[in-house]
Design a protein around this motif. Structure first.
Motif, PDB file in Angstrom:
ATOM      1  N   UNK A  34       0.841  -1.191   0.000  1.00 37.79           N
ATOM      2  CA  UNK A  34       0.000   0.000   0.000  1.00 37.79           C
ATOM      3  C   UNK A  34       0.877   1.242   0.000  1.00 37.79           C
ATOM      4  N   UNK A  35       0.274   2.336  -0.489  1.00 36.36           N
ATOM      5  CA  UNK A  35       0.989   3.597  -0.608  1.00 36.36           C
ATOM      6  C   UNK A  35       0.509   4.539   0.491  1.00 36.36           C
ATOM      7  N   UNK A  36       1.422   5.111   1.229  1.00 35.31           N
ATOM      8  CA  UNK A  36       1.042   6.081   2.251  1.00 35.31           C
ATOM      9  C   UNK A  36       0.719   7.409   1.565  1.00 35.31           C
ATOM     10  N   UNK A  37      -0.555   7.822   1.578  1.00 37.74           N
ATOM     11  CA  UNK A  37      -0.949   9.031   0.850  1.00 37.74           C
ATOM     12  C   UNK A  37      -0.280  10.295   1.379  1.00 37.74           C
ATOM     13  N   UNK A  38       0.122  10.277   2.631  1.00 37.14           N
ATOM     14  CA  UNK A  38       0.773  11.455   3.194  1.00 37.14           C
ATOM     15  C   UNK A  38       2.194  11.617   2.661  1.00 37.14           C
ATOM     16  N   UNK A  39       2.760  10.532   2.175  1.00 38.32           N
ATOM     17  CA  UNK A  39       4.146  10.568   1.722  1.00 38.32           C
ATOM     18  C   UNK A  39       4.283  10.588   0.205  1.00 38.32           C
ATOM     19  N   UNK A  40       3.279  10.088  -0.519  1.00 37.16           N
ATOM     20  CA  UNK A  40       3.366   9.980  -1.979  1.00 37.16           C
ATOM     21  C   UNK A  40       3.495  11.361  -2.615  1.00 37.16           C
ATOM     22  N   UNK A  41       4.460  11.520  -3.521  1.00 36.20           N
ATOM     23  CA  UNK A  41       4.675  12.814  -4.173  1.00 36.20           C
ATOM     24  C   UNK A  41       4.155  12.818  -5.620  1.00 36.20           C
ATOM     25  N   UNK A  42       3.333  11.806  -5.969  1.00 39.55           N
ATOM     26  CA  UNK A  42       2.705  11.763  -7.296  1.00 39.55           C
ATOM     27  C   UNK A  42       3.709  11.753  -8.441  1.00 39.55           C
ATOM     28  N   UNK A  43       4.811  11.062  -8.274  1.00 38.01           N
ATOM     29  CA  UNK A  43       5.855  11.122  -9.307  1.00 38.01           C
ATOM     30  C   UNK A  43       5.564  10.176 -10.469  1.00 38.01           C
ATOM     31  N   UNK A  44       4.663   9.217 -10.290  1.00 37.37           N
ATOM     32  CA  UNK A  44       4.245   8.298 -11.350  1.00 37.37           C
ATOM     33  C   UNK A  44       5.260   7.178 -11.616  1.00 37.37           C
ATOM     34  N   UNK A  45       6.371   7.141 -10.896  1.00 39.67           N
ATOM     35  CA  UNK A  45       7.417   6.148 -11.183  1.00 39.67           C
ATOM     36  C   UNK A  45       6.938   4.714 -10.971  1.00 39.67           C
ATOM     37  N   UNK A  46       6.069   4.506  -9.991  1.00 37.87           N
ATOM     38  CA  UNK A  46       5.655   3.140  -9.661  1.00 37.87           C
ATOM     39  C   UNK A  46       4.680   2.559 -10.670  1.00 37.87           C
ATOM     40  N   UNK A  47       3.828   3.386 -11.244  1.00 33.91           N
ATOM     41  CA  UNK A  47       2.708   2.871 -12.032  1.00 33.91           C
ATOM     42  C   UNK A  47       3.132   2.008 -13.230  1.00 33.91           C
ATOM     43  N   UNK A  48       4.063   2.460 -14.075  1.00 33.96           N
ATOM     44  CA  UNK A  48       4.383   1.653 -15.269  1.00 33.96           C
ATOM     45  C   UNK A  48       5.125   0.352 -14.976  1.00 33.96           C
ATOM     46  N   UNK A  49       5.709   0.191 -13.813  1.00 31.51           N
ATOM     47  CA  UNK A  49       6.475  -1.042 -13.554  1.00 31.51           C
ATOM     48  C   UNK A  49       5.627  -2.172 -12.980  1.00 31.51           C
ATOM     49  N   UNK A  50       4.401  -1.884 -12.607  1.00 37.32           N
ATOM     50  CA  UNK A  50       3.579  -2.944 -12.009  1.00 37.32           C
ATOM     51  C   UNK A  50       3.148  -3.946 -13.074  1.00 37.32           C
ATOM     52  N   UNK A  51       3.500  -5.228 -12.913  1.00 43.42           N
ATOM     53  CA  UNK A  51       3.206  -6.231 -13.939  1.00 43.42           C
ATOM     54  C   UNK A  51       1.722  -6.567 -14.057  1.00 43.42           C
ATOM     55  N   UNK A  52       0.934  -6.228 -13.040  1.00 41.90           N
ATOM     56  CA  UNK A  52      -0.501  -6.540 -13.095  1.00 41.90           C
ATOM     57  C   UNK A  52      -1.365  -5.278 -13.140  1.00 41.90           C
TER      58      UNK A  52
END
Ligand code: SF4
Ligand code: SF4
Length: 62
Positions: A34-52
């Motif tokens: 899970x992503x901590x919404x207080x810490x996420x900086x919306x950089x988008x780096x995680x989204x394209x690497x998720x295989x599912x």
């Protein structure tokens, strides 16, 4: 706004996203990550690497 990890991550948890996050705001839960919404900086780096395709901007959750 924040990014969120949705249902497809359940029991997959390969942690590809974890390696990409520059602020280490992705944490491991019991069955998903899970992503901590207080810490996420919306950089988008995680989204394209998720295989599912489990990661979405909060506003675009299916
Ligand atoms: S969008 Fe960026 S800061 Fe937010 S969880 Fe993904 S990699 Fe981390
Ligand atoms: S990359 Fe996708 S499936 Fe893998 S741990 Fe992250 S959200 Fe879950």
């Amino acid at each position: 706004m924040t990014y969120v990890i949705a249902q497809p991550c359940v029991d997959v948890k390969d942690k590809a996203c974890l390696m990409e996050c520059p602020v280490d705001c992705i944490h491991e839960g019991e069955r998903t990550l899970y992503i901590d919404p207080a810490e996420c900086v919306d950089c988008h780096a995680c989204e394209p690497v998720c295989p599912v395709d489990a990661i979405f901007p909060e506003a675009e959750l299916p």
